[in-house]
Motif scaffolding. Structure first.
Motif, PDB file in Angstrom:
ATOM      1  N   THR A  84       0.888  -1.154   0.000  1.00 13.14           N
ATOM      2  CA  THR A  84       0.000   0.000   0.000  1.00 13.14           C
ATOM      3  C   THR A  84       0.924   1.201   0.000  1.00 13.14           C
ATOM      4  OG1 THR A  84      -1.748  -1.141   1.207  1.00 13.14           O
ATOM      5  CG2 THR A  84      -1.778   1.264   1.256  1.00 13.14           C
ATOM      6  N   ILE A  85       0.702   2.117  -0.928  1.00 11.83           N
ATOM      7  CA  ILE A  85       1.524   3.316  -1.037  1.00 11.83           C
ATOM      8  C   ILE A  85       0.737   4.488  -0.454  1.00 11.83           C
ATOM      9  CG2 ILE A  85       2.774   4.866  -2.587  1.00 11.83           C
ATOM     10  CD1 ILE A  85       3.966   2.067  -2.576  1.00 11.83           C
ATOM     11  N   PHE A  86       1.326   5.150   0.526  1.00  9.51           N
ATOM     12  CA  PHE A  86       0.730   6.331   1.153  1.00  9.51           C
ATOM     13  C   PHE A  86       1.415   7.566   0.572  1.00  9.51           C
ATOM     14  CE2 PHE A  86       0.232   2.859   4.081  1.00  9.51           C
ATOM     15  CZ  PHE A  86      -1.079   2.985   4.502  1.00  9.51           C
ATOM     16  N   PHE A  87       0.630   8.423  -0.027  1.00  6.92           N
ATOM     17  CA  PHE A  87       1.132   9.654  -0.622  1.00  6.92           C
ATOM     18  C   PHE A  87       0.702  10.791   0.292  1.00  6.92           C
ATOM     19  CE2 PHE A  87       1.729  13.080  -3.538  1.00  6.92           C
ATOM     20  CZ  PHE A  87       2.651  12.631  -4.483  1.00  6.92           C
ATOM     21  N   LYS A  88       1.669  11.435   0.931  1.00  8.83           N
ATOM     22  CA  LYS A  88       1.384  12.455   1.935  1.00  8.83           C
ATOM     23  C   LYS A  88       1.867  13.816   1.448  1.00  8.83           C
ATOM     24  CE  LYS A  88       2.384   9.249   5.735  1.00  8.83           C
ATOM     25  NZ  LYS A  88       3.101   9.121   7.019  1.00  8.83           N
ATOM     26  N   MET A  89       1.025  14.825   1.636  1.00  7.69           N
ATOM     27  CA  MET A  89       1.442  16.214   1.438  1.00  7.69           C
ATOM     28  C   MET A  89       1.562  16.849   2.814  1.00  7.69           C
ATOM     29  SD  MET A  89      -0.619  17.829  -1.762  1.00  7.69           S
ATOM     30  CE  MET A  89      -2.164  17.814  -0.874  1.00  7.69           C
ATOM     31  N   LEU A  90       2.638  17.622   3.021  1.00  5.53           N
ATOM     32  CA  LEU A  90       2.873  18.263   4.305  1.00  5.53           C
ATOM     33  C   LEU A  90       3.366  19.689   4.115  1.00  5.53           C
ATOM     34  CD1 LEU A  90       4.360  15.122   4.472  1.00  5.53           C
ATOM     35  CD2 LEU A  90       4.012  15.714   6.829  1.00  5.53           C
ATOM     36  N   ASN A  91       3.285  20.465   5.196  1.00 12.15           N
ATOM     37  CA  ASN A  91       3.804  21.820   5.218  1.00 12.15           C
ATOM     38  C   ASN A  91       5.059  21.819   6.071  1.00 12.15           C
ATOM     39  OD1 ASN A  91       4.438  24.473   5.921  1.00 12.15           O
ATOM     40  ND2 ASN A  91       2.315  25.136   5.861  1.00 12.15           N
ATOM     41  N   ASP A  92       6.205  21.971   5.434  1.00 16.25           N
ATOM     42  CA  ASP A  92       7.474  21.911   6.143  1.00 16.25           C
ATOM     43  C   ASP A  92       7.722  23.139   7.016  1.00 16.25           C
ATOM     44  OD1 ASP A  92       9.654  20.035   6.462  1.00 16.25           O
ATOM     45  OD2 ASP A  92      10.938  21.622   5.660  1.00 16.25           O
ATOM     46  N   THR A 103      -1.842  15.564   4.784  1.00 19.18           N
ATOM     47  CA  THR A 103      -3.055  15.133   4.095  1.00 19.18           C
ATOM     48  C   THR A 103      -2.637  13.916   3.277  1.00 19.18           C
ATOM     49  OG1 THR A 103      -3.920  17.374   4.028  1.00 19.18           O
ATOM     50  CG2 THR A 103      -4.808  15.830   2.434  1.00 19.18           C
ATOM     51  N   ILE A 104      -3.386  12.816   3.382  1.00 15.86           N
ATOM     52  CA  ILE A 104      -2.925  11.530   2.846  1.00 15.86           C
ATOM     53  C   ILE A 104      -3.947  10.906   1.908  1.00 15.86           C
ATOM     54  CG2 ILE A 104      -2.171   9.192   3.443  1.00 15.86           C
ATOM     55  CD1 ILE A 104      -1.559  10.273   6.271  1.00 15.86           C
ATOM     56  N   VAL A 125     -10.482  15.164  -0.253  1.00 16.66           N
ATOM     57  CA  VAL A 125      -9.730  14.609   0.872  1.00 16.66           C
ATOM     58  C   VAL A 125      -9.614  15.681   1.956  1.00 16.66           C
ATOM     59  CG1 VAL A 125      -7.494  13.671   1.585  1.00 16.66           C
ATOM     60  CG2 VAL A 125      -8.474  13.049  -0.635  1.00 16.66           C
ATOM     61  N   GLN A 126      -9.785  15.270   3.211  1.00 14.87           N
ATOM     62  CA  GLN A 126      -9.751  16.229   4.317  1.00 14.87           C
ATOM     63  C   GLN A 126      -8.362  16.821   4.509  1.00 14.87           C
ATOM     64  OE1 GLN A 126     -11.044  14.014   7.721  1.00 14.87           O
ATOM     65  NE2 GLN A 126      -9.009  13.275   8.222  1.00 14.87           N
ATOM     66  N   TYR A 149      -5.515  25.909   2.192  1.00  9.59           N
ATOM     67  CA  TYR A 149      -4.720  24.708   1.939  1.00  9.59           C
ATOM     68  C   TYR A 149      -4.454  24.436   0.458  1.00  9.59           C
ATOM     69  CZ  TYR A 149      -5.496  23.397   6.815  1.00  9.59           C
ATOM     70  OH  TYR A 149      -5.509  23.380   8.180  1.00  9.59           O
ATOM     71  N   ASN A 150      -5.305  24.915  -0.434  1.00  4.72           N
ATOM     72  CA  ASN A 150      -5.199  24.483  -1.835  1.00  4.72           C
ATOM     73  C   ASN A 150      -4.096  25.169  -2.631  1.00  4.72           C
ATOM     74  OD1 ASN A 150      -6.378  26.968  -2.453  1.00  4.72           O
ATOM     75  ND2 ASN A 150      -8.370  26.089  -2.956  1.00  4.72           N
ATOM     76  N   HIS A 151      -3.446  26.176  -2.073  1.00  4.85           N
ATOM     77  CA  HIS A 151      -2.264  26.790  -2.686  1.00  4.85           C
ATOM     78  C   HIS A 151      -1.483  27.505  -1.580  1.00  4.85           C
ATOM     79  CE1 HIS A 151      -4.846  30.301  -2.394  1.00  4.85           C
ATOM     80  NE2 HIS A 151      -3.802  31.066  -2.644  1.00  4.85           N
TER      81      HIS A 151
END
Length: 186
Positions: A84-92, A103-104, A125-126, A149-151
């Motif tokens: 299962t591949i989890f693709f995560k976006m984060l704010n560094d 957000t995953i 996605v939340q 969050y979207n940009h």
């Protein structure tokens, strides 16, 4: 395309957490078949005993992903196990608390010992991790519809695999990471 491990590289990729594994450029283990005939690919190796680990893609300072028009990321993957591949976006910008911004989207690989393209669509996605804990004021039901969050927010991607053996070692290969527009790039 952000990274193809050959000719295109928006930024250096790495492994997170440091010391728990590695990401290296290697020869494609199966360059003879569609959908990936690239000569070089990324090899992600997680060490035994590590709780988690995966490829890290960090945008250069001042750049952010823009999810307003395109909300889908794509990557080619190859492994000898159906991860299962989890693709995560984060704010560094959150530093050691970046995980609270994650957000995953996850996808199960359906091809073993062959390349496949996985798409991770963040529409619907939340955002803000979870409304029931962390900071409920950060929660939004749709990351692509929430202006905060979207940009101008997410600047890091982590691509984590899980084959069901949480602390066991694993290897998977990846190539051709692509996705939405990056704010600040011309």
């Amino acid at each position: 395309t952000y990274e193809d491990f050959g000719e295109t590289s928006l930024t250096d990729m790495g492994f997170n957490p440091p010391g728990e594994g590695m990401l290296e450029t290697v020869q494609n283990p199966d360059a003879s078949h569609y959908p990936n005939r690239s000569q070089y690919v990324g090899k992600v190796t997680k060490n035994a005993g590590s709780q988690y680990g995966g490829a890290l893609f960090q945008l250069p300072a001042g750049y952010k992903f823009d999810l307003r028009n395109i909300s889908t990321f794509k990557i080619k993957v190859y492994a000898d196990t159906a991860h299962t591949i989890f693709f995560k976006m984060l704010n560094d910008d959150k530093g050691s608390n970046a995980w609270l911004s994650q957000t995953i989207v996850s996808k199960k690989m359906t091809v073993v010992e062959g390349w496949q393209v996985l798409e991770f669509d963040f529409a619907g996605v939340q955002a803000g991790y979870n409304q029931s804990w962390a900071d409920p004021a950060q929660y939004e039901p749709d990351v692509t519809a929430a202006d905060r969050y979207n940009h101008d927010y997410y600047d890091r991607i982590e691509i984590v695999a899980n084959d069901g053996n949480a602390e066991g070692p694993f290897i998977f290969y990846m190539d051709d990471l692509e996705g939405p527009h990056v704010e600040g790039l011309k």
